[in-house]
Design an enzyme around this catalytic site. Sequence first.
Site, mmCIF file in Angstrom:
data_model
loop_
_atom_site.group_PDB
_atom_site.id
_atom_site.type_symbol
_atom_site.label_atom_id
_atom_site.label_comp_id
_atom_site.label_asym_id
_atom_site.label_seq_id
_atom_site.Cartn_x
_atom_site.Cartn_y
_atom_site.Cartn_z
ATOM 1 C CG ASN A 1 -20.903 8.851 5.203
ATOM 2 O OD1 ASN A 1 -21.075 8.611 6.482
ATOM 3 N ND2 ASN A 1 -19.949 8.539 4.708
ATOM 4 C CE LYS B 1 -17.424 11.364 4.733
ATOM 5 N NZ LYS B 1 -16.414 11.523 3.901
ATOM 6 C CG HIS C 1 -17.196 5.430 3.013
ATOM 7 N ND1 HIS C 1 -15.763 6.235 3.016
ATOM 8 C CD2 HIS C 1 -17.930 6.384 2.624
ATOM 9 C CE1 HIS C 1 -16.001 7.441 2.681
ATOM 10 N NE2 HIS C 1 -17.194 7.699 2.254
ATOM 11 C CD GLU D 1 -13.999 8.896 4.742
ATOM 12 O OE1 GLU D 1 -14.781 8.879 5.741
ATOM 13 O OE2 GLU D 1 -14.020 10.126 3.959
ATOM 14 C CD GLU E 1 -19.250 7.894 -1.530
ATOM 15 O OE1 GLU E 1 -19.588 9.018 -1.198
ATOM 16 O OE2 GLU E 1 -18.414 7.632 -0.672
ATOM 17 N N GLY F 1 -14.304 14.779 0.012
ATOM 18 C CA GLY F 1 -14.097 15.801 1.009
ATOM 19 C C GLY F 1 -12.983 16.837 0.348
ATOM 20 C CB SER G 1 -16.980 17.551 -3.404
ATOM 21 O OG SER G 1 -15.644 17.360 -2.677
HETATM 22 P P1 PGA Z 1 -18.044 14.504 0.840
HETATM 23 O O1 PGA Z 1 -18.224 12.900 1.247
HETATM 24 O O2 PGA Z 1 -19.437 14.617 0.219
HETATM 25 O O3 PGA Z 1 -17.576 15.015 2.069
HETATM 26 O O4 PGA Z 1 -16.991 14.510 -0.012
HETATM 27 C C1 PGA Z 1 -18.666 11.791 0.691
HETATM 28 C C2 PGA Z 1 -18.707 10.560 1.147
HETATM 29 O O5 PGA Z 1 -17.602 10.189 1.664
HETATM 30 O O6 PGA Z 1 -19.708 9.739 1.291
#
Ligand code: PGA
Length: 241
Positions: A9, A11, A96, A98, A165, A171, A204
């Site tokens: 992903n 982003k 997601h 976010e 998630e 992140g 992560s």
């Molecule tokens: P990350 O993000 O691997 O940077 O923690 C995962 C995601 O938001 O899908």
Amino acid sequence: MRKIVLAGNWKMYKTQAEALEFLQGFVNHLDETPEEREIILCVPFTTLGNLSKNMHGSRLRLGAQNVHWEDAGAYTGEISGPMLTELGVRYVIVGHSERRQFFGETDETVNRRLKAAQKHGLTPILCVGETKQQRDGWETETHIIGQLEKDLVDVDQNNLIIAYEPIWAIGTGDTCEAKEANRVIGLIRQQLSNADVPIQYGGSVKPDNIDEIMAQPEIDGVLVGGASLEPAGFARIVNYK
Ligand code: PGA
């Protein structure tokens, strides 16, 4: 038999030029990737067309990061299913955290987007997960069960991927312990009518924890943010041992 699905992903990262540079550094690593693993890159809308043209012959699949529920209309800033499929997109991330946190996405809009994706033959990757506060308050299970109940109304479970998630792990470098992710994913599976829906872990994921994560029996793949931006690192993830 459940599919193994490893997805990046991106982003809001990478211009077209940067995306092509990634592709050049990444595709050769797929020669080592076992056949049965599905490898997907979910990239910004602006790089979909260019990547699609340059991915021919590769087993890499293309995904978007959102889709609107209408085919067309006065929805400034949104993208519809036909616009994605025209570019060769096969997957789309929906819900997601976010999007839920920063853009007002609700379980109702997530549900509408899931159904629209399926209507156009896209496979949605539905994201669910709890906040730190919910985890500390012992609300992880009820929160996730609640999300699934609302998000999956009239959704076809034969064309679906779910990503667990935990928001506190995204992140932050603070990965959810592999056994705990396995436990929650087992619980998610119990809520489904189709036990073969692939369920990923996300939050992560890195080259140095992927082997342990993928060794868990309930975990069918990963959704990777930061560590999918760099070709060698993402290659190590898709070629987990
Ligand atoms: P990350 O993000 O691997 O940077 O923690 C995962 C995601 O938001 O899908």
